[in-house]
Design a protein around this motif. Structure first.
Motif, PDB file in Angstrom:
ATOM      1  N   LYS A  35      39.239  49.596  14.163  1.00  0.00           N
ATOM      2  CA  LYS A  35      39.844  48.438  12.570  1.00  0.00           C
ATOM      3  C   LYS A  35      40.623  48.915  13.065  1.00  0.00           C
ATOM      4  O   LYS A  35      41.727  48.160  12.422  1.00  0.00           O
ATOM      5  CB  LYS A  35      38.977  50.208  11.651  1.00  0.00           C
ATOM      6  N   THR A  36      41.525  50.221  13.692  1.00  0.00           N
ATOM      7  CA  THR A  36      43.415  49.855  13.121  1.00  0.00           C
ATOM      8  C   THR A  36      43.818  48.649  13.991  1.00  0.00           C
ATOM      9  O   THR A  36      44.883  47.640  14.606  1.00  0.00           O
ATOM     10  CB  THR A  36      43.850  51.146  14.602  1.00  0.00           C
ATOM     11  N   GLU A  37      42.903  48.585  15.093  1.00  0.00           N
ATOM     12  CA  GLU A  37      42.672  47.048  16.143  1.00  0.00           C
ATOM     13  C   GLU A  37      42.408  45.872  15.544  1.00  0.00           C
ATOM     14  O   GLU A  37      43.477  45.104  15.427  1.00  0.00           O
ATOM     15  CB  GLU A  37      42.500  47.265  18.004  1.00  0.00           C
ATOM     16  N   GLU A  38      41.513  45.717  15.163  1.00  0.00           N
ATOM     17  CA  GLU A  38      41.226  44.509  13.542  1.00  0.00           C
ATOM     18  C   GLU A  38      42.734  44.245  12.861  1.00  0.00           C
ATOM     19  O   GLU A  38      42.656  43.677  12.974  1.00  0.00           O
ATOM     20  CB  GLU A  38      40.050  44.920  13.181  1.00  0.00           C
ATOM     21  N   ALA A  39      43.340  45.398  12.198  1.00  0.00           N
ATOM     22  CA  ALA A  39      43.848  45.413  10.974  1.00  0.00           C
ATOM     23  C   ALA A  39      45.432  44.447  11.906  1.00  0.00           C
ATOM     24  O   ALA A  39      46.558  44.369  11.522  1.00  0.00           O
ATOM     25  CB  ALA A  39      44.241  46.841  10.652  1.00  0.00           C
ATOM     26  N   LYS A  40      45.294  44.985  12.944  1.00  0.00           N
ATOM     27  CA  LYS A  40      47.180  43.916  13.583  1.00  0.00           C
ATOM     28  C   LYS A  40      47.269  42.650  13.914  1.00  0.00           C
ATOM     29  O   LYS A  40      47.538  42.363  13.736  1.00  0.00           O
ATOM     30  CB  LYS A  40      47.197  44.717  14.945  1.00  0.00           C
ATOM     31  N   LYS A  41      45.555  41.860  13.933  1.00  0.00           N
ATOM     32  CA  LYS A  41      44.771  40.697  14.138  1.00  0.00           C
ATOM     33  C   LYS A  41      45.457  40.047  12.787  1.00  0.00           C
ATOM     34  O   LYS A  41      44.318  39.126  12.768  1.00  0.00           O
ATOM     35  CB  LYS A  41      43.785  40.286  14.394  1.00  0.00           C
ATOM     36  N   VAL A  42      45.757  40.675  10.959  1.00  0.00           N
ATOM     37  CA  VAL A  42      44.788  39.850   9.980  1.00  0.00           C
ATOM     38  C   VAL A  42      46.125  39.461   9.891  1.00  0.00           C
ATOM     39  O   VAL A  42      47.437  38.591  10.365  1.00  0.00           O
ATOM     40  CB  VAL A  42      45.275  41.323   9.036  1.00  0.00           C
ATOM     41  N   SER A  43      45.439  38.088   9.882  1.00  0.00           N
ATOM     42  CA  SER A  43      46.559  36.437   9.197  1.00  0.00           C
ATOM     43  C   SER A  43      47.442  36.374   7.858  1.00  0.00           C
ATOM     44  O   SER A  43      47.160  37.893   7.287  1.00  0.00           O
ATOM     45  CB  SER A  43      45.413  35.206   9.122  1.00  0.00           C
ATOM     46  N   LEU A  44      48.755  36.262   7.582  1.00  0.00           N
ATOM     47  CA  LEU A  44      49.453  36.233   6.336  1.00  0.00           C
ATOM     48  C   LEU A  44      48.916  35.724   5.557  1.00  0.00           C
ATOM     49  O   LEU A  44      49.483  36.699   4.734  1.00  0.00           O
ATOM     50  CB  LEU A  44      50.391  34.830   7.188  1.00  0.00           C
ATOM     51  N   GLY A  45      48.053  34.874   5.843  1.00  0.00           N
ATOM     52  CA  GLY A  45      47.090  34.808   4.077  1.00  0.00           C
ATOM     53  C   GLY A  45      47.021  35.619   3.759  1.00  0.00           C
ATOM     54  O   GLY A  45      46.690  36.020   2.577  1.00  0.00           O
ATOM     55  N   THR A  46      45.813  36.259   4.351  1.00  0.00           N
ATOM     56  CA  THR A  46      44.881  37.838   4.195  1.00  0.00           C
ATOM     57  C   THR A  46      45.984  38.608   3.717  1.00  0.00           C
ATOM     58  O   THR A  46      45.696  39.067   2.781  1.00  0.00           O
ATOM     59  CB  THR A  46      44.359  37.974   5.223  1.00  0.00           C
ATOM     60  N   LEU A  47      47.156  38.959   4.878  1.00  0.00           N
ATOM     61  CA  LEU A  47      48.016  39.972   4.241  1.00  0.00           C
ATOM     62  C   LEU A  47      48.629  39.821   3.011  1.00  0.00           C
ATOM     63  O   LEU A  47      48.921  41.040   2.118  1.00  0.00           O
ATOM     64  CB  LEU A  47      48.714  40.513   4.872  1.00  0.00           C
ATOM     65  N   LYS A  48      48.906  38.347   2.153  1.00  0.00           N
ATOM     66  CA  LYS A  48      49.233  38.367   1.505  1.00  0.00           C
ATOM     67  C   LYS A  48      48.562  38.870  -0.241  1.00  0.00           C
ATOM     68  O   LYS A  48      48.785  39.392  -0.934  1.00  0.00           O
ATOM     69  CB  LYS A  48      50.062  36.452   1.050  1.00  0.00           C
ATOM     70  N   ARG A  49      47.418  38.552   0.285  1.00  0.00           N
ATOM     71  CA  ARG A  49      46.561  39.015  -1.026  1.00  0.00           C
ATOM     72  C   ARG A  49      46.037  40.428  -0.277  1.00  0.00           C
ATOM     73  O   ARG A  49      45.546  40.298  -2.396  1.00  0.00           O
ATOM     74  CB  ARG A  49      44.555  37.846   0.263  1.00  0.00           C
ATOM     75  N   MET A  50      46.198  40.675   0.026  1.00  0.00           N
ATOM     76  CA  MET A  50      45.266  42.434   0.205  1.00  0.00           C
ATOM     77  C   MET A  50      47.185  42.996  -0.550  1.00  0.00           C
ATOM     78  O   MET A  50      46.442  43.668  -1.685  1.00  0.00           O
ATOM     79  CB  MET A  50      46.117  42.863   1.027  1.00  0.00           C
ATOM     80  N   VAL A  51      48.322  42.670  -0.109  1.00  0.00           N
ATOM     81  CA  VAL A  51      49.446  43.173  -0.649  1.00  0.00           C
ATOM     82  C   VAL A  51      50.034  42.639  -1.777  1.00  0.00           C
ATOM     83  O   VAL A  51      49.974  43.858  -2.584  1.00  0.00           O
ATOM     84  CB  VAL A  51      50.827  42.784   0.094  1.00  0.00           C
ATOM     85  N   SER A  52      49.012  41.857  -2.466  1.00  0.00           N
ATOM     86  CA  SER A  52      49.090  41.377  -4.114  1.00  0.00           C
ATOM     87  C   SER A  52      48.673  42.385  -5.088  1.00  0.00           C
ATOM     88  O   SER A  52      47.640  42.141  -6.088  1.00  0.00           O
ATOM     89  CB  SER A  52      48.762  39.235  -4.186  1.00  0.00           C
ATOM     90  N   ARG A  53      47.151  43.129  -4.078  1.00  0.00           N
ATOM     91  CA  ARG A  53      46.390  44.072  -5.047  1.00  0.00           C
ATOM     92  C   ARG A  53      47.409  45.539  -4.331  1.00  0.00           C
ATOM     93  O   ARG A  53      46.165  46.354  -5.514  1.00  0.00           O
ATOM     94  CB  ARG A  53      45.292  44.182  -4.476  1.00  0.00           C
ATOM     95  N   PHE A  54      47.707  45.155  -4.230  1.00  0.00           N
ATOM     96  CA  PHE A  54      48.844  46.939  -3.959  1.00  0.00           C
ATOM     97  C   PHE A  54      48.589  47.529  -4.989  1.00  0.00           C
ATOM     98  O   PHE A  54      49.806  46.780  -5.527  1.00  0.00           O
ATOM     99  CB  PHE A  54      49.175  46.994  -3.086  1.00  0.00           C
ATOM    100  N   PRO A  55      48.507  48.498  -5.221  1.00  0.00           N
ATOM    101  CA  PRO A  55      50.128  49.391  -6.642  1.00  0.00           C
ATOM    102  C   PRO A  55      50.774  49.140  -6.683  1.00  0.00           C
ATOM    103  O   PRO A  55      51.809  50.191  -5.666  1.00  0.00           O
ATOM    104  CB  PRO A  55      48.775  50.742  -7.227  1.00  0.00           C
ATOM    105  N   LYS A  56      51.730  48.357  -7.827  1.00  0.00           N
ATOM    106  CA  LYS A  56      53.620  48.727  -7.454  1.00  0.00           C
ATOM    107  C   LYS A  56      53.790  49.899  -8.072  1.00  0.00           C
ATOM    108  O   LYS A  56      53.524  50.211  -9.254  1.00  0.00           O
ATOM    109  CB  LYS A  56      54.015  47.308  -8.474  1.00  0.00           C
ATOM    110  N   VAL A  57      54.920  50.353  -7.453  1.00  0.00           N
ATOM    111  CA  VAL A  57      54.912  51.280  -8.085  1.00  0.00           C
ATOM    112  C   VAL A  57      57.000  50.923  -8.484  1.00  0.00           C
ATOM    113  O   VAL A  57      57.364  50.726  -7.689  1.00  0.00           O
ATOM    114  CB  VAL A  57      55.103  52.800  -7.301  1.00  0.00           C
ATOM    115  N   SER A  58      57.270  50.991  -9.782  1.00  0.00           N
ATOM    116  CA  SER A  58      58.529  51.004  -9.886  1.00  0.00           C
ATOM    117  C   SER A  58      58.974  51.855 -10.829  1.00  0.00           C
ATOM    118  O   SER A  58      58.764  52.726 -11.628  1.00  0.00           O
ATOM    119  CB  SER A  58      58.480  49.265 -10.765  1.00  0.00           C
ATOM    120  N   THR A  59      60.704  52.421 -10.148  1.00  0.00           N
ATOM    121  CA  THR A  59      60.635  53.584 -11.034  1.00  0.00           C
ATOM    122  C   THR A  59      61.593  52.746 -12.212  1.00  0.00           C
ATOM    123  O   THR A  59      63.310  53.658 -12.186  1.00  0.00           O
ATOM    124  CB  THR A  59      61.860  54.825 -10.633  1.00  0.00           C
TER     125      THR A  59
END
Length: 162
Positions: A110-134
């Motif tokens: 699973k960690t090896e597969e995570a290394k091969k994530v494309s930029l577009g997929t990574l953008k989609r995933m990062v946009s769903r991460f919870p943003k913590v702003s202080t």
């Protein structure tokens, strides 16, 4: 009445709807919708589970939620940077987290597969991460500690405009 309605013939259905409309003072179309809603909610739940278990249209998902967790940890390690800056350094972050035994619970594949994530997929995933702003203030927050603010609301309430 709904169970009786669903089991009856067309002529009997018409009579049942007429009785229901007379009792409840609703239109015929509303009565039919209510009976159908009752059927969908309460009587045929086993069919609903089959409907929901149908295959999803489109291409199959390549990455699972485990991949998202791995990428979320890398994103947190990087200081919550954007996907464009994270993508080239993804392998480095994963290797560092492996060295520090942060991925001991996950399969190596699973960690090896995570290394091969494309930029577009990574953008989609990062946009769903919870943003913590202080941040509470725009810009430099320390200036709000230095500048005194007087809050005399209503001091000029009864004076003329100008």
């Amino acid at each position: 009445m709904a169970e009786k309605y669903l089991k009856s013939s067309k002529k009997e259905k018409s009579e049942i709807i007429s009785k229901y409309c007379e009792l409840t003072k609703v239109k015929r179309a509303t009565a039919v919708k209510r009976f159908e809603r009752y059927k969908n909610r309460y009587l045929f739940q086993e069919k609903d589970t089959q409907k929901n278990s149908k295959k999803r249209r489109g291409p199959k998902k390549k990455y699972e939620s485990i991949h998202e967790v791995i990428l979320w940890k890398c994103w947190g390690l990087s200081g919550c940077i954007c996907a464009e800056k994270l993508h080239p350094m993804l392998e480095v972050y994963i290797e560092e987290l492996k060295k520090n035994n942060r991925f001991s619970l996950y399969e190596l594949s699973k960690t090896e597969e995570a290394k091969k994530v494309s930029l577009g997929t990574l953008k989609r995933m990062v946009s769903r991460f919870p943003k913590v702003s202080t941040k509470k203030h725009k810009g430099n927050a320390f200036i709000y500690q230095k500048v005194p603010i007087s809050a005399n609301f209503g001091r000029y309430a009864f004076e003329e405009v100008g």
